[in-house]
Design a protein around this motif. Structure first.
Motif, mmCIF file in Angstrom:
data_model
loop_
_atom_site.group_PDB
_atom_site.id
_atom_site.type_symbol
_atom_site.label_atom_id
_atom_site.label_comp_id
_atom_site.label_asym_id
_atom_site.label_seq_id
_atom_site.Cartn_x
_atom_site.Cartn_y
_atom_site.Cartn_z
ATOM 1 N N CYS A 143 0.827 -1.211 0.000
ATOM 2 C CA CYS A 143 0.000 0.000 0.000
ATOM 3 C C CYS A 143 0.862 1.262 0.000
ATOM 4 O O CYS A 143 0.507 2.270 -0.627
ATOM 5 C CB CYS A 143 -0.936 -0.002 1.205
ATOM 6 S SG CYS A 143 -2.272 -1.220 1.112
ATOM 7 N N VAL A 144 1.997 1.217 0.701
ATOM 8 C CA VAL A 144 2.907 2.362 0.723
ATOM 9 C C VAL A 144 3.367 2.699 -0.693
ATOM 10 O O VAL A 144 3.478 3.867 -1.071
ATOM 11 C CB VAL A 144 4.115 2.075 1.635
ATOM 12 C CG1 VAL A 144 5.212 3.123 1.443
ATOM 13 C CG2 VAL A 144 3.684 2.050 3.091
ATOM 14 N N VAL A 145 3.614 1.676 -1.494
ATOM 15 C CA VAL A 145 4.100 1.889 -2.858
ATOM 16 C C VAL A 145 3.070 2.652 -3.683
ATOM 17 O O VAL A 145 3.418 3.541 -4.471
ATOM 18 C CB VAL A 145 4.419 0.535 -3.529
ATOM 19 C CG1 VAL A 145 4.976 0.753 -4.920
ATOM 20 C CG2 VAL A 145 5.392 -0.255 -2.682
ATOM 21 N N VAL A 146 1.794 2.314 -3.521
ATOM 22 C CA VAL A 146 0.734 2.957 -4.294
ATOM 23 C C VAL A 146 0.674 4.450 -3.981
ATOM 24 O O VAL A 146 0.628 5.292 -4.882
ATOM 25 C CB VAL A 146 -0.617 2.283 -4.002
ATOM 26 C CG1 VAL A 146 -1.744 3.029 -4.691
ATOM 27 C CG2 VAL A 146 -0.598 0.830 -4.440
ATOM 28 N N VAL A 147 0.668 4.789 -2.699
ATOM 29 C CA VAL A 147 0.631 6.203 -2.308
ATOM 30 C C VAL A 147 1.910 6.903 -2.753
ATOM 31 O O VAL A 147 1.874 8.033 -3.259
ATOM 32 C CB VAL A 147 0.438 6.331 -0.789
ATOM 33 C CG1 VAL A 147 0.488 7.785 -0.362
ATOM 34 C CG2 VAL A 147 -0.886 5.696 -0.363
ATOM 35 N N TYR A 148 3.044 6.262 -2.576
ATOM 36 C CA TYR A 148 4.337 6.833 -2.972
ATOM 37 C C TYR A 148 4.344 7.190 -4.459
ATOM 38 O O TYR A 148 4.764 8.293 -4.845
ATOM 39 C CB TYR A 148 5.447 5.839 -2.646
ATOM 40 C CG TYR A 148 6.797 6.192 -3.222
ATOM 41 C CD1 TYR A 148 7.601 7.149 -2.621
ATOM 42 C CD2 TYR A 148 7.263 5.551 -4.366
ATOM 43 C CE1 TYR A 148 8.847 7.461 -3.158
ATOM 44 C CE2 TYR A 148 8.499 5.858 -4.899
ATOM 45 C CZ TYR A 148 9.283 6.810 -4.292
ATOM 46 O OH TYR A 148 10.507 7.127 -4.827
ATOM 47 N N ASN A 149 3.875 6.276 -5.300
ATOM 48 C CA ASN A 149 3.856 6.525 -6.739
ATOM 49 C C ASN A 149 2.954 7.699 -7.096
ATOM 50 O O ASN A 149 3.308 8.555 -7.922
ATOM 51 C CB ASN A 149 3.398 5.272 -7.488
ATOM 52 C CG ASN A 149 4.534 4.314 -7.751
ATOM 53 O OD1 ASN A 149 5.688 4.705 -7.787
ATOM 54 N ND2 ASN A 149 4.210 3.045 -7.931
ATOM 55 N N PRO A 183 -3.806 21.690 -1.793
ATOM 56 C CA PRO A 183 -4.658 21.693 -2.997
ATOM 57 C C PRO A 183 -4.025 20.969 -4.176
ATOM 58 O O PRO A 183 -4.732 20.350 -4.976
ATOM 59 C CB PRO A 183 -4.839 23.190 -3.294
ATOM 60 C CG PRO A 183 -4.660 23.853 -1.985
ATOM 61 C CD PRO A 183 -3.604 23.061 -1.278
ATOM 62 N N VAL A 184 -2.703 21.022 -4.289
ATOM 63 C CA VAL A 184 -2.028 20.358 -5.399
ATOM 64 C C VAL A 184 -2.006 18.845 -5.212
ATOM 65 O O VAL A 184 -2.187 18.078 -6.170
ATOM 66 C CB VAL A 184 -0.596 20.911 -5.550
ATOM 67 C CG1 VAL A 184 0.207 20.073 -6.537
ATOM 68 C CG2 VAL A 184 -0.636 22.365 -5.996
ATOM 69 N N LEU A 185 -1.788 18.396 -3.980
ATOM 70 C CA LEU A 185 -1.640 16.966 -3.713
ATOM 71 C C LEU A 185 -2.935 16.267 -3.339
ATOM 72 O O LEU A 185 -2.947 15.043 -3.196
ATOM 73 C CB LEU A 185 -0.635 16.750 -2.572
ATOM 74 C CG LEU A 185 0.815 17.159 -2.826
ATOM 75 C CD1 LEU A 185 1.662 16.845 -1.610
ATOM 76 C CD2 LEU A 185 1.371 16.449 -4.051
ATOM 77 N N SER A 186 -4.015 17.006 -3.157
ATOM 78 C CA SER A 186 -5.243 16.429 -2.602
ATOM 79 C C SER A 186 -5.747 15.234 -3.398
ATOM 80 O O SER A 186 -6.020 14.165 -2.831
ATOM 81 C CB SER A 186 -6.333 17.503 -2.513
ATOM 82 O OG SER A 186 -6.557 18.080 -3.797
ATOM 83 N N THR A 187 -5.879 15.385 -4.717
ATOM 84 C CA THR A 187 -6.419 14.287 -5.508
ATOM 85 C C THR A 187 -5.453 13.111 -5.586
ATOM 86 O O THR A 187 -5.881 11.962 -5.667
ATOM 87 C CB THR A 187 -6.773 14.752 -6.931
ATOM 88 O OG1 THR A 187 -5.641 15.413 -7.509
ATOM 89 C CG2 THR A 187 -7.946 15.711 -6.888
ATOM 90 N N ALA A 188 -4.146 13.394 -5.563
ATOM 91 C CA ALA A 188 -3.173 12.301 -5.562
ATOM 92 C C ALA A 188 -3.291 11.485 -4.279
ATOM 93 O O ALA A 188 -3.202 10.247 -4.296
ATOM 94 C CB ALA A 188 -1.755 12.859 -5.716
ATOM 95 N N LEU A 189 -3.499 12.170 -3.154
ATOM 96 C CA LEU A 189 -3.661 11.469 -1.879
ATOM 97 C C LEU A 189 -4.975 10.698 -1.839
ATOM 98 O O LEU A 189 -5.027 9.567 -1.343
ATOM 99 C CB LEU A 189 -3.594 12.472 -0.725
ATOM 100 C CG LEU A 189 -2.218 13.095 -0.467
ATOM 101 C CD1 LEU A 189 -2.329 14.221 0.553
ATOM 102 C CD2 LEU A 189 -1.228 12.041 0.015
#
Length: 265
Positions: A143-149, A183-189
């Protein structure tokens, strides 16, 4: 491929691919309402009986609750560690940086049975009793890998001048994070968290080696399919699992727009 024939052919091919992916899922969802204990097609009569039986089954409810707890905890760990790792790799230059990035990605590339066997051997060697935390550790490895990517890809597409401009205008660290970085990272997170939860929720192989006597929902489904027992209840459970997977994705899509920022409306 720009002519009419090319567009029609591409459309037909796309429809075939979608049918290949979704028709088996739709058949299972229809079987969840089958009034017969036998999986025959077409379905003769429809019923909600199996959903009531599944809800009243203590093993189903305990397995569902365990899967939800493991998924939420593993997702929280992945968001914390994956985001921190992506910021470290993106912002700083140090010896072994590429090697660390490779090691972070490796658990997702390794077969699940290798990860499960390695964790099982470590738990036995260290004398660690199997519990919900042994499952969480196993799920967090991928799961860490998915968020990291997701976060690293977003950071690489974001100009560092935004943070520099915020600091030049007198914003402190919290204000910069709240009004520029978040705001920039919200959708990625959000995307990384949803995918991490989905991967954790339906993980079987790693869970088999790290759960001990505990039963998550995927293991419950697998065990009952192998024994050939309670297939109608299993179909109802699978129907609910599909809904629990689709609904968060639909909600996240409604909350986001093309700019990649989380909608404020």
């Amino acid at each position: 491929m720009t002519g009419r024939g090319g567009r029609i052919g591409l459309g037909l091919w796309t429809a075939l691919v979608l049918a290949f992916l979704w028709v088996p899922i739709l058949i299972i969802m229809v079987y969840a309402f089958n009034g017969s204990v036998l999986q025959t097609w077409p379905v003769q009569n429809l019923t909600l009986h199996w959903f009531r039986d599944a809800w009243n089954d203590h093993e189903v409810r305990s397995s569902l609750w365990l899967s939800v707890k493991v998924g939420l905890i593993a997702t929280g760990v992945a968001l914390l560690l994956g985001t921190a790792a992506s910021f470290a790799i993106h912002r700083f230059r140090f010896f072994g940086r590429e090697s660390i990035s490779f090691l972070l990605l490796l658990p997702l590339a390794l077969p699940g049975i290798i990860t499960g066997m390695a964790l099982n051997s470590f738990y036995v060697f260290a004398g660690i009793s199997f519990s919900i935390w042994t499952i969480v550790i196993g799920h967090a490895t991928f799961c860490v890998v998915v968020v990291y990517n997701n976060v690293l890809a977003r950071l690489r597409r974001t100009s560092p001048s935004l943070v520099e401009a915020s600091m030049d205008l007198g914003a402190d660290g919290w204000q910069t994070f709240r009004f520029v970085v978040w705001p920039v990272l919200s959708t990625a997170l959000v995307a990384g968290g949803l995918l991490a939860f989905a991967l954790s929720f339906d993980e079987v192989i790693v869970t088999t080696f790290t759960a001990g006597a505990q039963t998550t929902l995927p293991i419950f489904i697998l065990d009952n399919i192998q024994r050939g027992q309670q297939l109608p209840i299993v179909n109802a459970v699978v129907f609910v699992v599909i809904l629990l997977t689709v609904i968060p994705v639909v909600i996240s899509q409604r909350l986001t727009h093309e700019s990649g920022l989380l909608s404020s409306r």
